[in-house]
Design an enzyme around this catalytic site. Structure first.
Site, mmCIF file in Angstrom:
data_model
loop_
_atom_site.group_PDB
_atom_site.id
_atom_site.type_symbol
_atom_site.label_atom_id
_atom_site.label_comp_id
_atom_site.label_asym_id
_atom_site.label_seq_id
_atom_site.Cartn_x
_atom_site.Cartn_y
_atom_site.Cartn_z
ATOM 1 N N ASP A 56 14.263 1.683 14.868
ATOM 2 C CA ASP A 56 13.333 2.673 14.334
ATOM 3 C C ASP A 56 13.361 3.879 15.259
ATOM 4 O O ASP A 56 13.427 3.715 16.484
ATOM 5 C CB ASP A 56 11.914 2.090 14.240
ATOM 6 C CG ASP A 56 11.097 2.846 13.213
ATOM 7 O OD1 ASP A 56 10.833 2.281 12.134
ATOM 8 O OD2 ASP A 56 10.753 4.025 13.466
ATOM 9 N N LYS A 61 6.504 2.903 18.202
ATOM 10 C CA LYS A 61 6.510 1.734 17.318
ATOM 11 C C LYS A 61 7.428 0.640 17.875
ATOM 12 O O LYS A 61 7.092 -0.547 17.864
ATOM 13 C CB LYS A 61 7.016 2.188 15.939
ATOM 14 C CG LYS A 61 6.726 1.240 14.816
ATOM 15 C CD LYS A 61 7.103 1.913 13.512
ATOM 16 C CE LYS A 61 6.997 0.969 12.353
ATOM 17 N NZ LYS A 61 7.524 1.557 11.108
ATOM 18 N N GLU A 180 3.992 -7.498 -1.274
ATOM 19 C CA GLU A 180 3.117 -7.319 -0.124
ATOM 20 C C GLU A 180 2.054 -8.405 -0.182
ATOM 21 O O GLU A 180 1.570 -8.764 -1.246
ATOM 22 C CB GLU A 180 2.458 -5.935 -0.155
ATOM 23 C CG GLU A 180 3.470 -4.834 0.083
ATOM 24 C CD GLU A 180 2.835 -3.458 0.235
ATOM 25 O OE1 GLU A 180 1.646 -3.368 0.585
ATOM 26 O OE2 GLU A 180 3.557 -2.480 -0.003
ATOM 27 N N LEU A 278 -0.312 -11.488 -15.900
ATOM 28 C CA LEU A 278 -1.098 -11.254 -17.118
ATOM 29 C C LEU A 278 -2.582 -11.203 -16.779
ATOM 30 O O LEU A 278 -3.413 -11.611 -17.575
ATOM 31 C CB LEU A 278 -0.804 -12.336 -18.165
ATOM 32 C CG LEU A 278 0.573 -12.259 -18.829
ATOM 33 C CD1 LEU A 278 0.775 -13.398 -19.821
ATOM 34 C CD2 LEU A 278 0.780 -10.908 -19.537
ATOM 35 N N GLY A 281 -6.618 -5.612 -14.797
ATOM 36 C CA GLY A 281 -7.138 -5.023 -13.569
ATOM 37 C C GLY A 281 -7.296 -3.527 -13.758
ATOM 38 O O GLY A 281 -7.226 -3.014 -14.877
ATOM 39 N N CYS A 288 5.331 0.518 -5.036
ATOM 40 C CA CYS A 288 6.557 0.238 -5.789
ATOM 41 C C CYS A 288 6.459 0.517 -7.283
ATOM 42 O O CYS A 288 7.216 1.332 -7.816
ATOM 43 C CB CYS A 288 6.963 -1.213 -5.555
ATOM 44 S SG CYS A 288 7.105 -1.602 -3.815
ATOM 45 N N LYS A 291 6.045 4.251 -8.433
ATOM 46 C CA LYS A 291 7.231 5.042 -8.041
ATOM 47 C C LYS A 291 8.469 4.588 -8.825
ATOM 48 O O LYS A 291 9.211 5.408 -9.353
ATOM 49 C CB LYS A 291 7.449 4.836 -6.537
ATOM 50 C CG LYS A 291 8.740 5.376 -5.978
ATOM 51 C CD LYS A 291 8.752 5.293 -4.458
ATOM 52 C CE LYS A 291 9.187 3.961 -3.916
ATOM 53 N NZ LYS A 291 10.621 3.711 -3.884
ATOM 54 N N LYS A 357 -4.215 -4.106 -3.708
ATOM 55 C CA LYS A 357 -4.389 -5.501 -4.113
ATOM 56 C C LYS A 357 -4.843 -6.258 -2.870
ATOM 57 O O LYS A 357 -4.914 -5.668 -1.775
ATOM 58 C CB LYS A 357 -3.100 -6.081 -4.692
ATOM 59 C CG LYS A 357 -1.972 -6.166 -3.684
ATOM 60 C CD LYS A 357 -0.772 -6.894 -4.271
ATOM 61 C CE LYS A 357 0.290 -7.089 -3.216
ATOM 62 N NZ LYS A 357 1.430 -7.855 -3.662
HETATM 63 C C1 UGA Z 1 6.072 -5.491 -6.379
HETATM 64 C C2 UGA Z 1 6.917 -6.642 -6.967
HETATM 65 O O1 UGA Z 1 6.055 -7.664 -7.445
HETATM 66 C C3 UGA Z 1 7.868 -7.210 -5.899
HETATM 67 O O2 UGA Z 1 8.699 -8.203 -6.497
HETATM 68 C C4 UGA Z 1 8.743 -6.084 -5.356
HETATM 69 O O3 UGA Z 1 9.600 -6.529 -4.317
HETATM 70 C C5 UGA Z 1 7.852 -4.986 -4.784
HETATM 71 O O4 UGA Z 1 6.968 -4.504 -5.840
HETATM 72 C C6 UGA Z 1 8.735 -3.875 -4.303
HETATM 73 O O5 UGA Z 1 9.434 -3.269 -5.128
HETATM 74 O O6 UGA Z 1 8.828 -3.687 -3.080
HETATM 75 P P1 UGA Z 1 3.914 -5.321 -4.813
HETATM 76 O O7 UGA Z 1 3.997 -3.845 -5.014
HETATM 77 O O8 UGA Z 1 3.704 -5.865 -3.446
HETATM 78 O O9 UGA Z 1 5.256 -6.039 -5.346
HETATM 79 O O10 UGA Z 1 2.700 -5.808 -5.703
HETATM 80 P P2 UGA Z 1 2.486 -6.798 -6.935
HETATM 81 O O11 UGA Z 1 1.902 -8.055 -6.465
HETATM 82 O O12 UGA Z 1 3.664 -6.883 -7.782
HETATM 83 O O13 UGA Z 1 1.347 -5.988 -7.717
HETATM 84 C C7 UGA Z 1 1.602 -4.677 -8.230
HETATM 85 C C8 UGA Z 1 0.369 -4.137 -8.918
HETATM 86 O O14 UGA Z 1 0.132 -4.827 -10.141
HETATM 87 C C9 UGA Z 1 -0.910 -4.283 -8.098
HETATM 88 O O15 UGA Z 1 -1.675 -3.120 -8.272
HETATM 89 C C10 UGA Z 1 -1.595 -5.480 -8.707
HETATM 90 O O16 UGA Z 1 -2.983 -5.475 -8.527
HETATM 91 C C11 UGA Z 1 -1.219 -5.305 -10.171
HETATM 92 N N1 UGA Z 1 -1.261 -6.548 -10.938
HETATM 93 C C12 UGA Z 1 -0.374 -7.539 -10.720
HETATM 94 C C13 UGA Z 1 -2.230 -6.703 -11.928
HETATM 95 O O17 UGA Z 1 -3.074 -5.810 -12.150
HETATM 96 N N2 UGA Z 1 -2.239 -7.839 -12.672
HETATM 97 C C14 UGA Z 1 -1.357 -8.839 -12.459
HETATM 98 O O18 UGA Z 1 -1.431 -9.872 -13.201
HETATM 99 C C15 UGA Z 1 -0.406 -8.699 -11.454
#
Ligand code: UGA
Length: 470
Positions: A56, A61, A180, A278, A281, A288, A291, A357
Site C-alpha cells: 500500500d 497504514k 462485507e 429476498l 429493506g 458494490c 456502482k 448493512k
Molecule cells: C456484494 C455481493 O453480495 C458480493 O458477492 C460481492 O463480492 C460484493 O458485493 C462485491 O462486489 O464486492 P456486499 O456489497 O458486501 O456484497 O453486500 P450484500 O450482502 O450483497 O448486500 C448488498 C445490499 O443489498 C445491502 O444494502 C443489503 O442490505 C441489501 N440486501 C441484501 C437486501 O436489502 N436484502 C437482501 O435480501 C439482501
C-alpha cells in the site's frame, strides 16, 4: 517458478471446509492494494499457506497493518491477519518495486470507484500496471482482482507490454465474491472460484494458487478474461435485481394486504429462484451493487446491447428509497396526529443503523445517507445510532448527531427509524424502551420485529409489506 514443498499439518479454523493437506505448493504473491478486497484476499491466501506481501502506498497504514491494526471492521479478519503475520506468511510494505521483484505473481486489488459519468474509474489499475511493469525483474503473472469492466484485463496486458521492457507478462482475471461482514468465511467456503486467463500457463498458475479448493471439490469456473470480468458484474446485477424485485413486491403487498415474508418463502422455496436475497429493506447500498449495476448499464449501452432489465433495477432502487423517505414523513404525521404542512419541524428522530448493512462500518450508499439528510432537510433533528459506523456517518451526513448507545438515541425521540439489521438492534425489547421515547412510533425498514408484538405494546409500527394486525 514456485517450489513445491511439504508443510506440516496445520490447525484449521472451523470456518474452513478444506480438508487439511500435508502438501501445498507455496506461491509467493504480491497484493497491490490493502483495501477491503486486497486485505481480505491477501490475509486469506496467506491463511491457506501462500506467502503474501501486501503493498500500500500509505506508509501509516502499512505500519499499522504490520502491528496487526486493521483499518476496517470485518469480523474475524484481525485474527486471520495476526496469525498469518505470526507465521511469517503475511507481510506489508509501501515499496511496490521491492514486492514485485520478490514474487512471480502480482494481484491488483486497487479501487475502481465510480467516476462522475457512472463509469468505473480505472486510473488506479492503470497506475498499478505501469508500476508493476517498470519494477519487473522477470516474467510475471498479473491477476486483476478488482471489479473491472470487460476489456480491462486486455488493457492491463497492453500496459504491461508497453512498459515492461523485455519481460513477458501473463494476465488473469479473478473476481471476488466476498460479502462485507462475512468476508473471511466467504473466502474459505466459496460457492465457486472464477478465473479467466489469456494463456494456458496463466491458468496453470491460477490452478496452483487455488489447488486446495479444487481438491476439496469447490466448483471452479475457468474461462476467458472477458467472461470472467462479465461474470462479476452479472452476479452483482442479478443479486441487486433480486433485492429490487422483493422491494417492489413488498410495496405491492402493502397495497394489497398480502404478506411479503410469506411471499418470499413461497417463491424462494422454488430452487430455481432460491431463498437468498429476498428480504425487503431500504434499497440495496454499499460499495458494490450501486456502482456495479450502473457500470454494467453503461457497458451494455456502449456495446450496443443495452440491458433494459438492469436499467430498471437501478431506477427501481433509487425510486424505492425516495418513496420510503415520503412514507416515513407521512407515517410520522399520521401517528402524531400532526396536520402541519411540515410535520417534522422540531421533532427528534432516532435512526437506528447507519452502516449499509450489519457487521460493517461501511456507509457507502447506505440508506442512512439518503434518509437522514431528507429528515434533517424537513426540519427534524436526527440522532443516529450505530455500533461501528458513527464516525464515517458524521463525516458525510451534515448536522447528524451520533451515538454508540441505543438508549441515548431513543431518549426523547418522537419517532424511530430502523435502517440496519445489527443484532443489537434486532434484540431491542420495545416494552422496556417505551419510557425513554417521546412518542411510540417505530418505522422498521428491515422487518426486524413482529407486528403483533408491536401492536400489543401499542406502538405505531410500520414495516415493509407486512400488514399490521387489525
Ligand atoms: C456484494 C455481493 O453480495 C458480493 O458477492 C460481492 O463480492 C460484493 O458485493 C462485491 O462486489 O464486492 P456486499 O456489497 O458486501 O456484497 O453486500 P450484500 O450482502 O450483497 O448486500 C448488498 C445490499 O443489498 C445491502 O444494502 C443489503 O442490505 C441489501 N440486501 C441484501 C437486501 O436489502 N436484502 C437482501 O435480501 C439482501
Amino acid at each position: 517458478m514456485p517450489k513445491r514443498r511439504l508443510i506440516p499439518h496445520r490447525r484449521w479454523d472451523s470456518c474452513l471446509p478444506l480438508q487439511p493437506k500435508n502438501w501445498v505448493k507455496i506461491m509467493k504473491i504480491a497484493m497491490i492494494g490493502t483495501g477491503y478486497v486486497g486485505l481480505v484476499t491477501g490475509a486469506c491466501l496467506a491463511k491457506i499457506g501462500h506467502e503474501i506481501i501486501c503493498v500500500d502506498h500509505d506508509d501509516t497504514k502499512v505500519v499499522a497493518l504490520r502491528g496487526g491494526t486493521i483499518p476496517i471492521y470485518e469480523p474475524g479478519l484481525d485474527n486471520v491477519v495476526a496469525e498469518a503475520i505470526g507465521k511469517g506468511q503475511l507481510s506489508f510494505t509501501a515499496d511496490l518495486a521491492q514486492a514485485v521483484e520478490s514474487v512471480d505473481v502480482v494481484f491488483i486489488a486497487v479501487g475502481t470507484p465510480q467516476a462522475s459519468d457512472g463509469r468505473s474509474d480505472l486510473s488506479q489499475i492503470e497506475t498499478a500496471a505501469k508500476q508493476i511493469a517498470k519494477s519487473a525483474n522477470g516474467d510475471k503473472l498479473v491477476v486483476v482482482k478488482s471489479t473491472v469492466p470487460v476489456g480491462t484485463c486486455r488493457r492491463v496486458g497492453r500496459i504491461l507490454g508497453k512498459h515492461g521492457g523485455s519481460h513477458s507478462f501473463r494476465v488473469a482475471s479473478n473476481p471476488e465474491f466476498l460479502r462485507e461482514g462475512n468476508a473471511v468465511s466467504d473466502f474459505m467456503q466459496p460457492d465457486r472460484i472464477v478465473y479467466g486467463s489469456n494463456t494456458a500457463e496463466a491458468e496453470a498458475v491460477m490452478d496452483e494458487i487455488y489447488a486446495q479448493f479444487e481438491a476439496d471439490n469447490v466448483p471452479m469456473v475457468k474461462t476467458t478474461l472477458e467472461t470472467s470480468e462479465l461474470i462479476k458484474y452479472s452476479a452483482n446485477a442479478f443479486l441487486a435485481a433480486k433485492v429490487a424485485f422483493i422491494n417492489e413486491m413488498a410495496n405491492l403487498c402493502d397495497a394489497t394486504g398480502a404478506n411479503v415474508e410469506d411471499l418470499s418463502l413461497g417463491i424462494g422455496l422454488d430452487e430455481r429462484i432460491g431463498k437468498a436475497f429476498l428480504k425487503p429493506g431500504p434499497g440495496y447500498g454499499g460499495s458494490c451493487f450501486p456502482k456495479d449495476t450502473l457500470a454494467l448499464t453503461i457497458l451494455a449501452q456502449e456495446a450496443d446491447s443495452p440491458s433494459r432489465i438492469i436499467e430498471s433495477v437501478v431506477d427501481s432502487n433509487s425510486n424505492h428509497i425516495r418513496r420510503l423517505g415520503r412514507k416515513i414523513a407521512d407515517f410520522c404525521a399520521d401517528s402524531w396526529g400532526e396536520e402541519r404542512a411540515n410535520p417534522l419541524i422540531d421533532k427528534r428522530i432516532a435512526v437506528l443503523g447507519l452502516a449499509f448493512k450489519a457487521n460493517t462500518d461501511d456507509i457507502r450508499s447506505a440508506a442512512s445517507t439518503v434518509i437522514a439528510p431528507l429528515l434533517i432537510k424537513q426540519g427534524a433533528s436526527v440522532i443516529g445510532f450505530d455500533p461501528e459506523a458513527t464516525q464515517a456517518a458524521e463525516a458525510v451526513i451534515d448536522h447528524i448527531e451520533t451515538t454508540t448507545d441505543i438508549d441515548t438515541a431513543l431518549t426523547g425521540a418522537d419517532a424511530v427509524v430502523v435502517l440496519t439489521e445489527w443484532d443489537v438492534i434486532k434484540a431491542i425489547e420495545w416494552a422496556e424502551k417505551r419510557p425513554l421515547l417521546n412518542a411510540p412510533v417505530v418505522i422498521d425498514l428491515r422487518n426486524l420485529y413482529a407486528p403483533e408484538r408491536m401492536a400489543e405494546l401499542e406502538y405505531h409500527y410500520l414495516s415493509l409489506g407486512r400488514p399490521n394486525p387489525a
